[in-house]
Design a protein around this motif. Sequence first.
Motif, mmCIF file in Angstrom:
data_model
loop_
_atom_site.group_PDB
_atom_site.id
_atom_site.type_symbol
_atom_site.label_atom_id
_atom_site.label_comp_id
_atom_site.label_asym_id
_atom_site.label_seq_id
_atom_site.Cartn_x
_atom_site.Cartn_y
_atom_site.Cartn_z
ATOM 1 N N GLU A 31 0.832 -1.195 0.000
ATOM 2 C CA GLU A 31 0.000 0.000 0.000
ATOM 3 C C GLU A 31 0.871 1.251 0.000
ATOM 4 O OE1 GLU A 31 -2.811 -0.037 3.162
ATOM 5 O OE2 GLU A 31 -3.883 -1.782 2.414
ATOM 6 N N LEU A 32 0.449 2.229 -0.762
ATOM 7 C CA LEU A 32 1.187 3.485 -0.862
ATOM 8 C C LEU A 32 0.616 4.510 0.108
ATOM 9 C CD1 LEU A 32 3.171 5.472 -2.235
ATOM 10 C CD2 LEU A 32 1.383 5.894 -3.950
ATOM 11 N N THR A 33 1.496 5.121 0.887
ATOM 12 C CA THR A 33 1.112 6.188 1.807
ATOM 13 C C THR A 33 1.915 7.434 1.481
ATOM 14 O OG1 THR A 33 0.665 4.617 3.598
ATOM 15 C CG2 THR A 33 0.959 6.916 4.229
ATOM 16 N N ILE A 34 1.224 8.561 1.344
ATOM 17 C CA ILE A 34 1.926 9.835 1.169
ATOM 18 C C ILE A 34 1.539 10.751 2.322
ATOM 19 C CG2 ILE A 34 2.011 9.648 -1.345
ATOM 20 C CD1 ILE A 34 -0.240 11.752 -1.462
ATOM 21 N N ARG A 35 2.497 11.546 2.737
ATOM 22 C CA ARG A 35 2.199 12.558 3.751
ATOM 23 C C ARG A 35 2.269 13.923 3.099
ATOM 24 N NH1 ARG A 35 6.115 14.506 8.556
ATOM 25 N NH2 ARG A 35 5.103 16.530 8.804
ATOM 26 N N ILE A 36 1.258 14.731 3.333
ATOM 27 C CA ILE A 36 1.235 16.085 2.786
ATOM 28 C C ILE A 36 1.021 17.076 3.925
ATOM 29 C CG2 ILE A 36 0.355 15.313 0.551
ATOM 30 C CD1 ILE A 36 -2.378 16.390 1.396
ATOM 31 N N HIS A 37 1.299 18.346 3.666
ATOM 32 C CA HIS A 37 1.051 19.380 4.662
ATOM 33 C C HIS A 37 -0.456 19.562 4.850
ATOM 34 C CE1 HIS A 37 5.247 20.547 4.833
ATOM 35 N NE2 HIS A 37 5.277 20.638 3.511
ATOM 36 N N ALA A 38 -0.860 19.843 6.083
ATOM 37 C CA ALA A 38 -2.285 20.014 6.376
ATOM 38 C C ALA A 38 -2.897 21.130 5.528
ATOM 39 C CB ALA A 38 -2.482 20.305 7.861
ATOM 40 N N ARG A 39 -2.116 22.163 5.246
ATOM 41 C CA ARG A 39 -2.639 23.298 4.475
ATOM 42 C C ARG A 39 -2.986 22.914 3.033
ATOM 43 N NH1 ARG A 39 2.968 24.343 5.003
ATOM 44 N NH2 ARG A 39 4.103 24.190 3.017
ATOM 45 N N ASP A 40 -2.462 21.772 2.558
ATOM 46 C CA ASP A 40 -2.666 21.371 1.163
ATOM 47 C C ASP A 40 -3.743 20.318 0.983
ATOM 48 O OD1 ASP A 40 -0.636 23.052 0.175
ATOM 49 O OD2 ASP A 40 0.910 21.571 0.662
ATOM 50 N N ILE A 41 -4.420 19.901 2.056
ATOM 51 C CA ILE A 41 -5.328 18.762 1.939
ATOM 52 C C ILE A 41 -6.476 19.033 0.958
ATOM 53 C CG2 ILE A 41 -6.679 19.460 3.970
ATOM 54 C CD1 ILE A 41 -6.000 15.869 2.648
ATOM 55 N N LEU A 42 -6.996 20.230 0.922
ATOM 56 C CA LEU A 42 -8.104 20.522 0.005
ATOM 57 C C LEU A 42 -7.670 20.507 -1.456
ATOM 58 C CD1 LEU A 42 -10.254 23.306 1.735
ATOM 59 C CD2 LEU A 42 -10.916 20.958 1.198
ATOM 60 N N SER A 43 -6.583 21.199 -1.753
ATOM 61 C CA SER A 43 -6.134 21.270 -3.146
ATOM 62 C C SER A 43 -5.677 19.903 -3.645
ATOM 63 C CB SER A 43 -4.997 22.291 -3.293
ATOM 64 O OG SER A 43 -3.889 21.947 -2.477
ATOM 65 N N VAL A 44 -4.986 19.150 -2.801
ATOM 66 C CA VAL A 44 -4.517 17.814 -3.199
ATOM 67 C C VAL A 44 -5.704 16.870 -3.381
ATOM 68 C CG1 VAL A 44 -3.249 15.776 -2.431
ATOM 69 C CG2 VAL A 44 -2.220 18.045 -2.205
ATOM 70 N N SER A 45 -6.664 16.919 -2.472
ATOM 71 C CA SER A 45 -7.832 16.037 -2.568
ATOM 72 C C SER A 45 -8.620 16.303 -3.848
ATOM 73 C CB SER A 45 -8.736 16.229 -1.351
ATOM 74 O OG SER A 45 -8.083 15.834 -0.175
ATOM 75 N N LYS A 46 -8.808 17.567 -4.167
ATOM 76 C CA LYS A 46 -9.558 17.918 -5.383
ATOM 77 C C LYS A 46 -8.827 17.422 -6.631
ATOM 78 C CE LYS A 46 -12.234 21.766 -7.261
ATOM 79 N NZ LYS A 46 -12.073 21.380 -8.663
#
Length: 207
Positions: A31-46
């Motif tokens: 399984e692939l797991t990526i960690r992103i900054h909390a501030r980017d969760i909306l833009s990355v999710s979209k």
Amino acid sequence: MSTSIQEEKLAEKLQTVLADKIVNSQIQYGELTIRIHARDILSVSKLLRDESEFSFDTLIDVCGIDYSTYGENLAAKHGLGDKRFGVIYHLLSVSFNHRLRIRVLADNNDYPVVDSVTEIWPAANWFEREAFDLYGIVFDGHPDLRRLLTDYGFIGNPFRKDFPLTGYIEMRYDENQKRVIYQPVTIEPREITPHVIREEYYGDLES
């Protein structure tokens, strides 16, 4: 194509598209797991939902996590630093049969806040309410953020590592007032040690 190769190719695509928005990534147990900054969760999710090369149209789960007793070695291995609370998202692309786990860490340990993704995946609604209830993580922009599993008068967040096993308050029916009342917990804290009794020579094959 094997699962590991699929995940490696997905990791390469994500790294190319998301670039510095990815803090780190790992493939473990297929399984692939990526960690992103909390501030980017909306833009990355979209982007993950709308870009045709990803098409992560399904949110399977959202859960909170308290890393306060994770241990120095594991915290260093995963680059947690002094961050205590995280949110984990599990995504599925039905079109490509790809799964992806996203980890974000709240910036403030005293008042953890992460943007809500309900506008992208409506299924996040109750998942985020559960994480709010049990961990005290606030999801900014959630349409109806309130407790889900505990009572409205409940104090604290029971999945936090520092929450006492007996809780802070208890409720009971009061005969005099003819209603349910809340009061401080009356159970005295105690350490329970099991008393084990074994026969003499128990487990000794030579006896």
